[in-house]
Write an enzyme that holds these catalytic residues in place. Structure first.
Site, PDB file in Angstrom:
ATOM      1  N   GLU A 120       0.670 -17.681  -9.616  1.00  0.00           N
ATOM      2  CA  GLU A 120       1.341 -16.615 -10.192  1.00  0.00           C
ATOM      3  C   GLU A 120       2.807 -16.788  -9.875  1.00  0.00           C
ATOM      4  OE1 GLU A 120      -0.027 -12.772  -9.557  1.00  0.00           O
ATOM      5  OE2 GLU A 120      -2.059 -13.178 -10.662  1.00  0.00           O
ATOM      6  N   TYR A 125       0.825  -1.155   0.142  1.00  0.00           N
ATOM      7  CA  TYR A 125      -0.042  -0.172  -0.010  1.00  0.00           C
ATOM      8  C   TYR A 125       0.980   1.039  -0.013  1.00  0.00           C
ATOM      9  CZ  TYR A 125      -3.523  -3.364   1.471  1.00  0.00           C
ATOM     10  OH  TYR A 125      -4.237  -4.487   1.426  1.00  0.00           O
ATOM     11  N   CYS A 185      -6.240  -6.499  -7.054  1.00  0.00           N
ATOM     12  CA  CYS A 185      -6.093  -5.979  -5.495  1.00  0.00           C
ATOM     13  C   CYS A 185      -5.524  -7.250  -4.683  1.00  0.00           C
ATOM     14  CB  CYS A 185      -7.644  -5.650  -4.846  1.00  0.00           C
ATOM     15  SG  CYS A 185      -8.942  -6.980  -5.117  1.00  0.00           S
ATOM     16  N   HIS A 186      -5.461  -8.465  -5.207  1.00  0.00           N
ATOM     17  CA  HIS A 186      -4.762  -9.464  -4.538  1.00  0.00           C
ATOM     18  C   HIS A 186      -3.254  -9.433  -4.553  1.00  0.00           C
ATOM     19  CE1 HIS A 186      -5.528 -10.848  -8.578  1.00  0.00           C
ATOM     20  NE2 HIS A 186      -4.522 -11.549  -8.303  1.00  0.00           N
ATOM     21  N   ASN A 246     -12.610  -2.867  -4.267  1.00  0.00           N
ATOM     22  CA  ASN A 246     -12.191  -2.650  -5.644  1.00  0.00           C
ATOM     23  C   ASN A 246     -13.366  -2.733  -6.654  1.00  0.00           C
ATOM     24  OD1 ASN A 246     -10.744  -2.576  -7.911  1.00  0.00           O
ATOM     25  ND2 ASN A 246     -10.199  -4.625  -7.850  1.00  0.00           N
TER      26      ASN A 246
END
Length: 101
Positions: free
Chosen positions: A82, A20, A50-51, A42
């Site tokens: 990912e 953030y 947003c994750h 979001n």
DNA sequence: CGCAGATGGCTAG
DNA sequence: CTAGCCATCTGCG
């Protein structure tokens, strides 16, 4: 400025995460707190991953605030797919996958 | 449409 | 560990 937040966050490549604070700096905003709200609600779900945004210490942050546990597992699973490894609710190679703007 | 309350993460003591 | 801060989001009338 929130628009910028989304824009910045959209720049985060797959397999990388951000904090953030980093976003706040990128958008020239000191209210990194607001980022939490923006990501929580979001409105650009598919555009803004947003994750991929985590706390400054590597924890997933407010994603577990409401849907205690379930959503967390989901996020972790997504990030894991990912290439991001998780240690409980904290990112393992956080410094490695951390994306700087 | 407008206001107020509440949220969320980081810093400091 | 607790409290405060800033910006945003939601709900109600």
């Amino acid at each position: 400025m929130k628009n910028k937040v989304y824009d910045i966050l959209r720049k985060v490549p797959k397999g990388r995460v951000t904090t953030y604070k980093e976003i706040a700096k990128a958008v020239d905003t000191k209210a990194y707190q607001a980022i939490g709200q923006i990501l929580k609600r979001n409105p650009y779900a598919p555009d803004v991953p947003c994750h991929r945004v985590v706390r400054s210490d590597g924890t997933i942050g407010g994603f577990r605030g409401r849907r205690e546990g379930k959503a967390v597992t989901d996020k972790k699973n997504m990030l894991k797919k990912e290439g991001i490894e998780f240690e409980r609710d904290r990112i393992k190679e956080f410094e490695v996958v951390l994306f700087s703007f």
